[in-house]
Design a protein around this motif. Sequence first.
Motif, mmCIF file in Angstrom:
data_model
loop_
_atom_site.group_PDB
_atom_site.id
_atom_site.type_symbol
_atom_site.label_atom_id
_atom_site.label_comp_id
_atom_site.label_asym_id
_atom_site.label_seq_id
_atom_site.Cartn_x
_atom_site.Cartn_y
_atom_site.Cartn_z
ATOM 1 N N VAL A 390 0.836 -1.203 0.000
ATOM 2 C CA VAL A 390 0.000 0.000 0.000
ATOM 3 C C VAL A 390 0.870 1.252 0.000
ATOM 4 C CG1 VAL A 390 -1.680 1.316 1.336
ATOM 5 C CG2 VAL A 390 -1.965 -1.142 1.091
ATOM 6 N N GLN A 391 1.952 1.244 0.771
ATOM 7 C CA GLN A 391 2.858 2.403 0.797
ATOM 8 C C GLN A 391 3.403 2.707 -0.599
ATOM 9 O OE1 GLN A 391 5.322 0.947 4.363
ATOM 10 N NE2 GLN A 391 5.519 3.181 4.507
ATOM 11 N N ARG A 392 3.860 1.680 -1.291
ATOM 12 C CA ARG A 392 4.425 1.893 -2.630
ATOM 13 C C ARG A 392 3.368 2.438 -3.586
ATOM 14 N NH1 ARG A 392 6.824 -3.152 -1.372
ATOM 15 N NH2 ARG A 392 5.268 -4.233 -2.655
ATOM 16 N N ARG A 393 2.149 1.918 -3.476
ATOM 17 C CA ARG A 393 1.083 2.355 -4.375
ATOM 18 C C ARG A 393 0.705 3.822 -4.103
ATOM 19 N NH1 ARG A 393 -2.803 -0.331 -7.493
ATOM 20 N NH2 ARG A 393 -4.800 0.770 -7.717
ATOM 21 N N ILE A 394 0.571 4.197 -2.830
ATOM 22 C CA ILE A 394 0.186 5.572 -2.482
ATOM 23 C C ILE A 394 1.267 6.557 -2.884
ATOM 24 C CG2 ILE A 394 -0.205 7.120 -0.529
ATOM 25 C CD1 ILE A 394 -1.729 4.879 0.837
ATOM 26 N N GLU A 395 2.516 6.211 -2.607
ATOM 27 C CA GLU A 395 3.612 7.137 -2.922
ATOM 28 C C GLU A 395 3.782 7.318 -4.422
ATOM 29 O OE1 GLU A 395 6.937 5.517 -0.898
ATOM 30 O OE2 GLU A 395 6.310 6.229 1.090
ATOM 31 N N SER A 396 3.513 6.280 -5.219
ATOM 32 C CA SER A 396 3.702 6.390 -6.666
ATOM 33 C C SER A 396 2.521 7.051 -7.354
ATOM 34 C CB SER A 396 3.936 5.001 -7.272
ATOM 35 O OG SER A 396 2.784 4.182 -7.068
ATOM 36 N N ARG A 397 1.302 6.904 -6.809
ATOM 37 C CA ARG A 397 0.113 7.402 -7.497
ATOM 38 C C ARG A 397 -0.371 8.744 -6.968
ATOM 39 N NH1 ARG A 397 -4.048 3.395 -10.170
ATOM 40 N NH2 ARG A 397 -2.584 1.931 -11.091
ATOM 41 N N ILE A 398 -0.214 8.960 -5.659
ATOM 42 C CA ILE A 398 -0.810 10.153 -5.059
ATOM 43 C C ILE A 398 0.260 11.137 -4.589
ATOM 44 C CG2 ILE A 398 -2.525 10.927 -3.367
ATOM 45 C CD1 ILE A 398 -3.534 8.098 -3.204
ATOM 46 N N SER A 399 1.488 10.714 -4.558
ATOM 47 C CA SER A 399 2.605 11.550 -4.080
ATOM 48 C C SER A 399 2.411 11.972 -2.632
ATOM 49 C CB SER A 399 2.761 12.795 -4.982
ATOM 50 O OG SER A 399 3.039 12.407 -6.306
ATOM 51 N N LEU A 400 1.938 11.028 -1.815
ATOM 52 C CA LEU A 400 1.805 11.249 -0.374
ATOM 53 C C LEU A 400 2.974 10.571 0.337
ATOM 54 C CD1 LEU A 400 -1.922 10.747 0.707
ATOM 55 C CD2 LEU A 400 -0.505 12.736 1.112
ATOM 56 N N ARG A 401 3.492 11.225 1.385
ATOM 57 C CA ARG A 401 4.504 10.566 2.205
ATOM 58 C C ARG A 401 3.806 9.542 3.111
ATOM 59 N NH1 ARG A 401 5.826 15.905 2.866
ATOM 60 N NH2 ARG A 401 5.025 15.847 5.004
#
Length: 752
Positions: A390-401
């Motif tokens: 989930v971390q990898r998906r959020i950081e790559s798609r939404i640019s959230l830390r």
Amino acid sequence: MQARTRFVLAVIVLFLLMTGPFLLTALIIWVETQDEGRQQLIQVIAPHLTLGTMLTALGFAAGVGVVRALFRQYVQGLLRMSEHLRLMLGANRGFRVQPDGPPEVQALAVAANELATQRDELLTDVEAQITRAKESVELEKNRLAALMSELTQSVVVCNLDGRILLYNNRARTQFRALSDAPAVAGGGELIGLGRSIYGVFERNLIAHALDTIQQRLRRGVAQPQANFVTTTKAGQLLRVQMAPVLSVIAPPRSDAAADAVAVVEPTQGSAAAEAADSEPAVAPERTLTGFILMLDNITRNFETESRRDQMLHSLTEGNRASLANVRAAAEMLDYADLPDEMRQRFRGVIRDEVEAMGSRLNQTANEFADSLKARWPLEEMLGADLISAVQRRIESRISLRTKLEEVDESLWMKVDSFSLMQAITYLASRLSDEFEVREIRFRLSGAGRLLHLDLIWQGQAMSTETVMSWELEPMQIEGESSPLTVRDVIDRHDGEMWLEREKVRHRAFFRIVLPAATPQEAAVVDNYLRGESRPEYYDFDLFAWSDRSHGLEDRLLSELTYTVFDTETTGLNPSQGDEIIQIGATRILNGKLLRSESFEQLIDPQRPLGAESAKIHGITSDMLRGQPTVDKVLPAFHAFAADTVLIAHNAAFDMRFLQLKEAQTRLKFDQPVIDTLLLSAVIHPNQESHRLEAIAERMGLTIIGRHTALGDAIVTAEVFLKLVPLLAERGIRTLREAREAAEKTYYARIKY
């Protein structure tokens, strides 16, 4: 001739030897003496006759005592020693004869113990060599068992009689779910080693599939198979694939010492076996010895496909009519001289049909989402791995830390990882877009059999209405849409989600509650009763086992299938109203105790417990409250014991309880019954005690779980397996011979 009979004959002979010469001498004197002499003789003897009789009686009694003492010391002592020797040589190698009695008997006991010690040393060495030779075979068996237990498909292997000789845990779990038997321990089992597959499938169905395979074998098909779909008694739809188990008999080799070798192998053949012989190939003879069933429960798939077909039919047929109406109305509107009233009516037709089409499309979309949810696979995975993805998906798609906070890396969950990851990413996306959140933290913790997955952020407060709207709207992330909602995903996982706030730290978080993954068949099994962690779900010796080989009464004891059972009761008087409060049973098949094939259930007797009986078995009224009644449990036990021989210790007691319930349950336990108490009396007639504890001690068995129904049943089964070779030494090998011998014992007279 029995020893006691010989003792009685010895006493009679002693009496004749003691009194015979005296009587014979008196008779001779009486015959040779004349009348006057006889009178004088009577006058001389008469005053001393009483004393002589007393002395004779005392002498006789003393002689009997001496003979009896010698009999007990030498004859009975040697008989007991012979029983101990048979026990030591057969059932209990660790047993030793206690030196007792006169010096000669003690010396014999010491010599026997020395010989037994030497024998044990030799046997230990032989067993060590056999163990080393069998290591490779056991390794292959363990590999097979491990492979079968990990298969996701249900697999059952049967011999040609339909008797189950192998199945995996998936099959056991699936058939338990299909069973319509009462929900009692062991009562929901449809399959088990040695049981008939025809209790699940129609005999004609299996016979037809076997006939199809045999026809394909005759045509030379390399991998002959048959497929069919059937329904169970519980109404479930099963898709079954049948494959043959073939016995491949190699042709005789040129080497005179090589015999024909029969090897049971799968239909694909064995490359190693083909390469083993470099001589010109001769087509081996393939004989059908059994069959493999691979099963899939397609009930849900069939229902889903049916609904999908119905949706498609409804969408096409309904919209076809609507489109025809719209087209006809549109064509009518092209006429310039059409009256206004008619023009409005046709416009209404177009509007109504378009609305109906939209309604059908929405309904179809919703049903498609439900169908999509039904197809989700749930797999076990580490919670930390899911969060990492989930971390990898959020950081790559939404640019959230993203950061981790208190993640327990030992926790497992059973999830559809893609849909759950999609739902969490969607929530993070909404937080970023609508509340300008720039950092998300994850926390994973355990709470008993649940997991708490927290999605934490710091920032503006959120209303409950907003949370509900996010849950119920179809998910859309960066141009990617899904017909599912967050609530759909959470419901599919049998979970919950809510919003919580940490006022002190000015943070908020979504808490997603999910069930933790648990191992299959969690520890409801008592290890000391059920054996090793890997159940005994296979027995290849049953390939050569046939029900039709000969009659039940004339079959060897080692060949029969047994249900060994025991009951705990409110008291000891079945005819006076005492009731069963627990039934425990296990199974013996092919000379092996199958601890995994067991039955154990408490029963509500609907009457008070006897104080004395409660002290024995430790079962209290509180333990029985809410348990099923005997009319619910006995049908399940009757099904468990079907097609087997019953075994119990002091079976007359347990069978009387079952017989008194025949009218109430309309069930009759009419199969043959074997009593280990009577068989012990056959083997050891000179032993003083035939209690279960005494027999187990003599045979070197450890009693665990005594005075629990299943514990006693397992001990009784172990005792029976020890008795079988001892019975064979006495020429008692078949069921008929065992029952006839048992009926001649003194204990067979006991009635309840």
